[in-house]
Motif scaffolding. Structure first.
Motif, PDB file in Angstrom:
ATOM      1  N   ALA A  51       0.827  -1.211   0.000  1.00  0.00           N
ATOM      2  CA  ALA A  51       0.000   0.000   0.000  1.00  0.00           C
ATOM      3  C   ALA A  51       0.859   1.259   0.000  1.00  0.00           C
ATOM      4  O   ALA A  51       0.554   2.231  -0.704  1.00  0.00           O
ATOM      5  CB  ALA A  51      -0.938  -0.008   1.212  1.00  0.00           C
ATOM      6  N   GLY A  52       1.948   1.248   0.763  1.00  0.00           N
ATOM      7  CA  GLY A  52       2.841   2.403   0.786  1.00  0.00           C
ATOM      8  C   GLY A  52       3.503   2.642  -0.557  1.00  0.00           C
ATOM      9  O   GLY A  52       3.562   3.773  -1.044  1.00  0.00           O
ATOM     10  N   MET A  53       3.989   1.561  -1.175  1.00  0.00           N
ATOM     11  CA  MET A  53       4.610   1.694  -2.500  1.00  0.00           C
ATOM     12  C   MET A  53       3.581   2.108  -3.545  1.00  0.00           C
ATOM     13  O   MET A  53       3.854   2.934  -4.417  1.00  0.00           O
ATOM     14  CB  MET A  53       5.272   0.372  -2.907  1.00  0.00           C
ATOM     15  CG  MET A  53       6.500   0.065  -2.091  1.00  0.00           C
ATOM     16  SD  MET A  53       7.445  -1.416  -2.561  1.00  0.00           S
ATOM     17  CE  MET A  53       6.425  -2.315  -3.647  1.00  0.00           C
ATOM     18  N   PHE A  85       1.186   5.951  -7.336  1.00  0.00           N
ATOM     19  CA  PHE A  85       0.015   6.650  -7.882  1.00  0.00           C
ATOM     20  C   PHE A  85       0.191   8.160  -7.800  1.00  0.00           C
ATOM     21  O   PHE A  85      -0.161   8.891  -8.725  1.00  0.00           O
ATOM     22  CB  PHE A  85      -1.262   6.233  -7.145  1.00  0.00           C
ATOM     23  CG  PHE A  85      -1.783   4.885  -7.545  1.00  0.00           C
ATOM     24  CD1 PHE A  85      -2.005   4.574  -8.881  1.00  0.00           C
ATOM     25  CD2 PHE A  85      -2.044   3.924  -6.599  1.00  0.00           C
ATOM     26  CE1 PHE A  85      -2.469   3.329  -9.257  1.00  0.00           C
ATOM     27  CE2 PHE A  85      -2.516   2.676  -6.959  1.00  0.00           C
ATOM     28  CZ  PHE A  85      -2.735   2.373  -8.292  1.00  0.00           C
ATOM     29  N   ALA A  86       0.733   8.638  -6.684  1.00  0.00           N
ATOM     30  CA  ALA A  86       0.960  10.078  -6.527  1.00  0.00           C
ATOM     31  C   ALA A  86       1.942  10.595  -7.570  1.00  0.00           C
ATOM     32  O   ALA A  86       1.740  11.655  -8.173  1.00  0.00           O
ATOM     33  CB  ALA A  86       1.468  10.378  -5.119  1.00  0.00           C
ATOM     34  N   ALA A  87       3.002   9.830  -7.814  1.00  0.00           N
ATOM     35  CA  ALA A  87       3.993  10.229  -8.819  1.00  0.00           C
ATOM     36  C   ALA A  87       3.378  10.243 -10.214  1.00  0.00           C
ATOM     37  O   ALA A  87       3.620  11.157 -11.014  1.00  0.00           O
ATOM     38  CB  ALA A  87       5.191   9.283  -8.777  1.00  0.00           C
ATOM     39  N   MET A  88       2.552   9.261 -10.517  1.00  0.00           N
ATOM     40  CA  MET A  88       1.953   9.168 -11.851  1.00  0.00           C
ATOM     41  C   MET A  88       0.991  10.319 -12.129  1.00  0.00           C
ATOM     42  O   MET A  88       0.911  10.801 -13.259  1.00  0.00           O
ATOM     43  CB  MET A  88       1.227   7.829 -12.016  1.00  0.00           C
ATOM     44  CG  MET A  88       2.161   6.639 -12.077  1.00  0.00           C
ATOM     45  SD  MET A  88       3.365   6.721 -13.420  1.00  0.00           S
ATOM     46  CE  MET A  88       2.306   6.607 -14.835  1.00  0.00           C
ATOM     47  N   ILE A  89       0.258  10.746 -11.111  1.00  0.00           N
ATOM     48  CA  ILE A  89      -0.705  11.839 -11.314  1.00  0.00           C
ATOM     49  C   ILE A  89       0.004  13.087 -11.831  1.00  0.00           C
ATOM     50  O   ILE A  89      -0.480  13.764 -12.736  1.00  0.00           O
ATOM     51  CB  ILE A  89      -1.473  12.119 -10.003  1.00  0.00           C
ATOM     52  CG1 ILE A  89      -2.523  11.025  -9.795  1.00  0.00           C
ATOM     53  CG2 ILE A  89      -2.131  13.493 -10.021  1.00  0.00           C
ATOM     54  CD1 ILE A  89      -3.251  11.112  -8.493  1.00  0.00           C
ATOM     55  N   VAL A  90       1.173  13.371 -11.284  1.00  0.00           N
ATOM     56  CA  VAL A  90       1.917  14.559 -11.706  1.00  0.00           C
ATOM     57  C   VAL A  90       2.689  14.302 -13.002  1.00  0.00           C
ATOM     58  O   VAL A  90       2.686  15.120 -13.921  1.00  0.00           O
ATOM     59  CB  VAL A  90       2.870  15.031 -10.593  1.00  0.00           C
ATOM     60  CG1 VAL A  90       3.699  16.219 -11.046  1.00  0.00           C
ATOM     61  CG2 VAL A  90       2.078  15.391  -9.339  1.00  0.00           C
ATOM     62  N   ALA A  91       3.335  13.146 -13.095  1.00  0.00           N
ATOM     63  CA  ALA A  91       4.233  12.884 -14.224  1.00  0.00           C
ATOM     64  C   ALA A  91       3.503  12.593 -15.537  1.00  0.00           C
ATOM     65  O   ALA A  91       4.071  12.794 -16.605  1.00  0.00           O
ATOM     66  CB  ALA A  91       5.152  11.712 -13.885  1.00  0.00           C
ATOM     67  N   GLN A  92       2.258  12.138 -15.476  1.00  0.00           N
ATOM     68  CA  GLN A  92       1.561  11.755 -16.705  1.00  0.00           C
ATOM     69  C   GLN A  92       1.406  12.905 -17.693  1.00  0.00           C
ATOM     70  O   GLN A  92       1.407  12.677 -18.888  1.00  0.00           O
ATOM     71  CB  GLN A  92       0.192  11.157 -16.382  1.00  0.00           C
ATOM     72  CG  GLN A  92       0.257   9.690 -16.038  1.00  0.00           C
ATOM     73  CD  GLN A  92      -1.109   9.097 -15.797  1.00  0.00           C
ATOM     74  OE1 GLN A  92      -2.070   9.793 -15.515  1.00  0.00           O
ATOM     75  NE2 GLN A  92      -1.188   7.782 -15.882  1.00  0.00           N
ATOM     76  N   HIS A  93       1.292  14.123 -17.190  1.00  0.00           N
ATOM     77  CA  HIS A  93       1.158  15.265 -18.110  1.00  0.00           C
ATOM     78  C   HIS A  93       2.418  15.439 -18.956  1.00  0.00           C
ATOM     79  O   HIS A  93       2.329  15.832 -20.111  1.00  0.00           O
ATOM     80  CB  HIS A  93       0.855  16.555 -17.344  1.00  0.00           C
ATOM     81  CG  HIS A  93      -0.578  16.680 -16.967  1.00  0.00           C
ATOM     82  ND1 HIS A  93      -1.581  16.861 -17.886  1.00  0.00           N
ATOM     83  CD2 HIS A  93      -1.187  16.627 -15.762  1.00  0.00           C
ATOM     84  CE1 HIS A  93      -2.744  16.939 -17.272  1.00  0.00           C
ATOM     85  NE2 HIS A  93      -2.530  16.788 -15.983  1.00  0.00           N
ATOM     86  N   VAL A 114      -5.413  12.888  -2.330  1.00  0.00           N
ATOM     87  CA  VAL A 114      -6.760  12.299  -2.307  1.00  0.00           C
ATOM     88  C   VAL A 114      -6.734  10.870  -2.852  1.00  0.00           C
ATOM     89  O   VAL A 114      -7.269   9.941  -2.244  1.00  0.00           O
ATOM     90  CB  VAL A 114      -7.747  13.178  -3.108  1.00  0.00           C
ATOM     91  CG1 VAL A 114      -9.081  12.461  -3.329  1.00  0.00           C
ATOM     92  CG2 VAL A 114      -7.971  14.506  -2.406  1.00  0.00           C
ATOM     93  N   VAL A 115      -6.101  10.683  -4.019  1.00  0.00           N
ATOM     94  CA  VAL A 115      -6.067   9.353  -4.646  1.00  0.00           C
ATOM     95  C   VAL A 115      -5.275   8.369  -3.792  1.00  0.00           C
ATOM     96  O   VAL A 115      -5.718   7.238  -3.551  1.00  0.00           O
ATOM     97  CB  VAL A 115      -5.486   9.438  -6.076  1.00  0.00           C
ATOM     98  CG1 VAL A 115      -5.237   8.050  -6.651  1.00  0.00           C
ATOM     99  CG2 VAL A 115      -6.425  10.219  -6.985  1.00  0.00           C
ATOM    100  N   ALA A 116      -4.102   8.775  -3.321  1.00  0.00           N
ATOM    101  CA  ALA A 116      -3.265   7.876  -2.515  1.00  0.00           C
ATOM    102  C   ALA A 116      -3.962   7.499  -1.206  1.00  0.00           C
ATOM    103  O   ALA A 116      -3.934   6.335  -0.791  1.00  0.00           O
ATOM    104  CB  ALA A 116      -1.917   8.535  -2.238  1.00  0.00           C
ATOM    105  N   THR A 117      -4.600   8.469  -0.570  1.00  0.00           N
ATOM    106  CA  THR A 117      -5.298   8.193   0.691  1.00  0.00           C
ATOM    107  C   THR A 117      -6.487   7.273   0.460  1.00  0.00           C
ATOM    108  O   THR A 117      -6.713   6.329   1.228  1.00  0.00           O
ATOM    109  CB  THR A 117      -5.749   9.505   1.355  1.00  0.00           C
ATOM    110  OG1 THR A 117      -4.603  10.343   1.572  1.00  0.00           O
ATOM    111  CG2 THR A 117      -6.443   9.251   2.678  1.00  0.00           C
ATOM    112  N   ALA A 118      -7.252   7.533  -0.600  1.00  0.00           N
ATOM    113  CA  ALA A 118      -8.403   6.674  -0.916  1.00  0.00           C
ATOM    114  C   ALA A 118      -7.944   5.256  -1.225  1.00  0.00           C
ATOM    115  O   ALA A 118      -8.583   4.273  -0.813  1.00  0.00           O
ATOM    116  CB  ALA A 118      -9.180   7.257  -2.093  1.00  0.00           C
TER     117      ALA A 118
END
Length: 200
Positions: free
Chosen positions: A44-46, A51-59, A88-92
């Motif tokens: 879950a930590g990884m 997911f957090a990295a992908m949200i920013v890097a995908q752009h 929000v996504v990582a916490t959910a």
């Protein structure tokens, strides 16, 4: 910032690969949580970091950053919205994947990991804004963790991933050190966010 947050959450929910990845990892987390809490916490930590990295890097990966900055020229507002979406996504993700842990009555590890997730999301999102390539970032983080923190540092504080692991285990000192690493990463991201996109 609200519009950026809304669009990032919508994009995460509607891109098929993101949705499939979230669903598969949530199911895996539920399975691991029913069998081994430590395995769930690690996965879950990884996953939250990824997911957090992908949200920013995908752009940058999908070459939509140029259009994003045309629609919202204030890049710090964009970064802020993306980091909130990452949180929000990582916490959910962690909250949902850990339901089996909660059902088992192990609320301590569940709460400890949820406390660490926003810090991990800020660290991951800020690093993704600096590096701008998700593959480079994730491979670099894996190499750093194995060779620098594992082999050389022997998983001792104050190294960043060791601090995140310590924070996820409920240690206050690890949480404080992880927050300092996230603050440093955010400061560097804030200074570097204005650089040109042509090289990306």
């Amino acid at each position: 910032m609200i519009s950026i947050l809304r669009s990032e959450l919508y994009r995460t929910a509607t891109i098929r690969s993101s949705l499939v990845s979230l669903t598969v990892l949530i199911l895996l987390g539920l399975l691991l949580g029913a069998v081994n809490i430590d395995a769930w916490a690690l996965m879950a930590g990884m996953g939250a970091f990824g997911f957090a990295a992908m949200i920013v890097a995908q752009h940058y990966q999908h070459r939509t950053a140029f259009l994003l900055y045309l629609s919202q020229p204030r890049r710090m507002v964009v970064l802020g919205g993306q980091l909130v979406a990452a949180i929000v996504v990582a916490t959910a993700f962690v909250a949902t994947s850990g339901l089996a842990v909660l059902i088992r009555g192990e609320s301590g590890p569940y709460k400890d990991l949820l406390t660490m997730v926003p810090i991990a999301a800020i660290l991951a999102g800020s690093c993704a804004s600096i590096v701008r390539r998700s593959t480079w970032l994730l491979l670099g983080c894996a190499g750093w963790f194995v060779f620098v923190e594992g082999l050389i540092g022997r998983l001792k504080l104050p190294l960043p991933f060791t601090a995140l692991i310590s924070a996820g285990a409920g240690e206050t000192r690890g949480l404080v050190i992880a927050a300092l690493w996230a603050a440093v990463a955010f400061a560097v991201a804030s200074l570097s966010i204005g650089r040109d996109l042509t090289g990306d």
